[in-house]
Design a protein around this motif. Structure first.
Motif, PDB file in Angstrom:
ATOM      1  N   UNK A  29      12.335  16.120 -60.968  1.00 51.46           N
ATOM      2  CA  UNK A  29      12.135  17.554 -60.739  1.00 51.46           C
ATOM      3  C   UNK A  29      13.349  18.079 -59.973  1.00 51.46           C
ATOM      4  N   UNK A  30      13.957  19.115 -60.492  1.00 48.80           N
ATOM      5  CA  UNK A  30      15.122  19.746 -59.861  1.00 48.80           C
ATOM      6  C   UNK A  30      16.227  18.740 -59.561  1.00 48.80           C
ATOM      7  N   UNK A  31      16.338  17.710 -60.391  1.00 49.34           N
ATOM      8  CA  UNK A  31      17.392  16.716 -60.243  1.00 49.34           C
ATOM      9  C   UNK A  31      17.054  15.584 -59.284  1.00 49.34           C
ATOM     10  N   UNK A  32      15.815  15.520 -58.797  1.00 48.99           N
ATOM     11  CA  UNK A  32      15.402  14.472 -57.861  1.00 48.99           C
ATOM     12  C   UNK A  32      14.290  13.629 -58.467  1.00 48.99           C
ATOM     13  N   UNK A  33      14.361  12.337 -58.221  1.00 44.15           N
ATOM     14  CA  UNK A  33      13.295  11.427 -58.620  1.00 44.15           C
ATOM     15  C   UNK A  33      12.135  11.631 -57.649  1.00 44.15           C
ATOM     16  N   UNK A  34      10.999  12.063 -58.166  1.00 42.41           N
ATOM     17  CA  UNK A  34       9.850  12.402 -57.315  1.00 42.41           C
ATOM     18  C   UNK A  34       8.641  11.528 -57.633  1.00 42.41           C
ATOM     19  N   UNK A  35       7.848  11.292 -56.602  1.00 43.94           N
ATOM     20  CA  UNK A  35       6.590  10.551 -56.732  1.00 43.94           C
ATOM     21  C   UNK A  35       5.447  11.526 -56.470  1.00 43.94           C
ATOM     22  N   UNK A  36       4.366  11.356 -57.232  1.00 44.25           N
ATOM     23  CA  UNK A  36       3.217  12.250 -57.076  1.00 44.25           C
ATOM     24  C   UNK A  36       2.245  11.700 -56.035  1.00 44.25           C
ATOM     25  N   UNK A  37       1.865  12.583 -55.108  1.00 45.88           N
ATOM     26  CA  UNK A  37       0.838  12.304 -54.102  1.00 45.88           C
ATOM     27  C   UNK A  37      -0.280  13.317 -54.335  1.00 45.88           C
ATOM     28  N   UNK A  38      -1.521  12.871 -54.310  1.00 45.13           N
ATOM     29  CA  UNK A  38      -2.621  13.819 -54.435  1.00 45.13           C
ATOM     30  C   UNK A  38      -3.361  13.896 -53.104  1.00 45.13           C
ATOM     31  N   UNK A  39      -3.746  15.108 -52.752  1.00 48.40           N
ATOM     32  CA  UNK A  39      -4.519  15.341 -51.547  1.00 48.40           C
ATOM     33  C   UNK A  39      -5.960  15.533 -51.999  1.00 48.40           C
ATOM     34  N   UNK A  40      -6.844  14.729 -51.411  1.00 45.12           N
ATOM     35  CA  UNK A  40      -8.242  14.688 -51.835  1.00 45.12           C
ATOM     36  C   UNK A  40      -9.122  15.122 -50.673  1.00 45.12           C
ATOM     37  N   UNK A  41     -10.038  16.051 -50.952  1.00 42.76           N
ATOM     38  CA  UNK A  41     -11.030  16.485 -49.961  1.00 42.76           C
ATOM     39  C   UNK A  41     -12.408  16.279 -50.562  1.00 42.76           C
ATOM     40  N   UNK A  42     -13.261  15.608 -49.836  1.00 44.67           N
ATOM     41  CA  UNK A  42     -14.619  15.316 -50.317  1.00 44.67           C
ATOM     42  C   UNK A  42     -14.607  14.646 -51.681  1.00 44.67           C
ATOM     43  N   UNK A  43     -13.631  13.765 -51.891  1.00 53.04           N
ATOM     44  CA  UNK A  43     -13.574  13.012 -53.134  1.00 53.04           C
ATOM     45  C   UNK A  43     -12.991  13.771 -54.316  1.00 53.04           C
TER      46      UNK A  43
END
Length: 187
Positions: free
Chosen positions: A94-108
């Motif tokens: 993304x935008x020339x950078x290698x990115x890792x996906x993080x998900x934010x979870x609330x109440x599952x």
């Protein structure tokens, strides 16, 4: 917002509140802010206790209306659910950078995705300072719920893309530049 802004000086543990329209500024140390927030928290606790007593005299319909208006801030209501951050293993450029996906979870349930990179030179040191600042700000929260701040501080790297409630925000360019420390002094 508008004619007002804030400069946060991590090096001096200082907030500088600037009002461009009035050509004025004020300063508040982190310690002063923390003391003010504790005072607000104490006042809120007293107000909640008073509200709880008043609710005992309300009809069930009035109590329901108050609970709908106040949500989880209401006495006896549960706080927002537990916040967790999970690395998905997904990668994307993304935008020339290698990115890792993080998900934010609330109440599952996933409610936000953060695509982060560790490829921005010099961010690691600044990131540690921001985490320390985040911890201090979370401790100032008069509602006392620090789980979201703590979870967000576990995210590694610089956030390039954020996805929340159907809205995606993307950093399109990151530039390294030398800036005089005077830039961050009150005008």
């Amino acid at each position: 917002a508008g004619d007002q802004g804030i400069i946060i000086r991590l090096d001096r543990k200082l907030f500088i509140l600037v009002n461009d329209a009035k050509k004025e500024y004020s300063e508040m140390t982190f310690d002063e802010m923390e003391a003010a927030m504790k005072k607000v928290g104490g006042a809120m606790g007293g107000a909640m206790a008073k509200m709880e007593k008043q609710m005992a005299d309300m009809t069930p319909e009035q109590q329901k209306m108050m609970k709908e208006m106040m949500g989880d801030k209401m006495p006896g209501m549960k706080k927002r659910g537990k916040i967790e951050v999970s690395k998905t293993g997904e990668k994307q450029n993304i935008s020339g950078y290698s990115c890792a996906k993080n998900v934010v979870i609330r109440d599952g349930k996933e409610f936000m995705a953060l695509w982060t990179t560790t490829g921005i030179k010099g961010f690691a040191a600044m990131g540690e300072e921001m985490k320390e600042f985040g911890k201090r700000m979370a401790a100032m929260n008069p509602m006392g719920d620090q789980s979201e701040s703590e979870a967000m501080m576990s995210v590694e790297g610089f956030t390039i893309q954020t996805e929340i409630a159907g809205v995606t925000t993307v950093v399109t360019k990151v530039e390294e530049a030398s800036i005089s420390i005077d830039t961050f002094e009150a005008p």
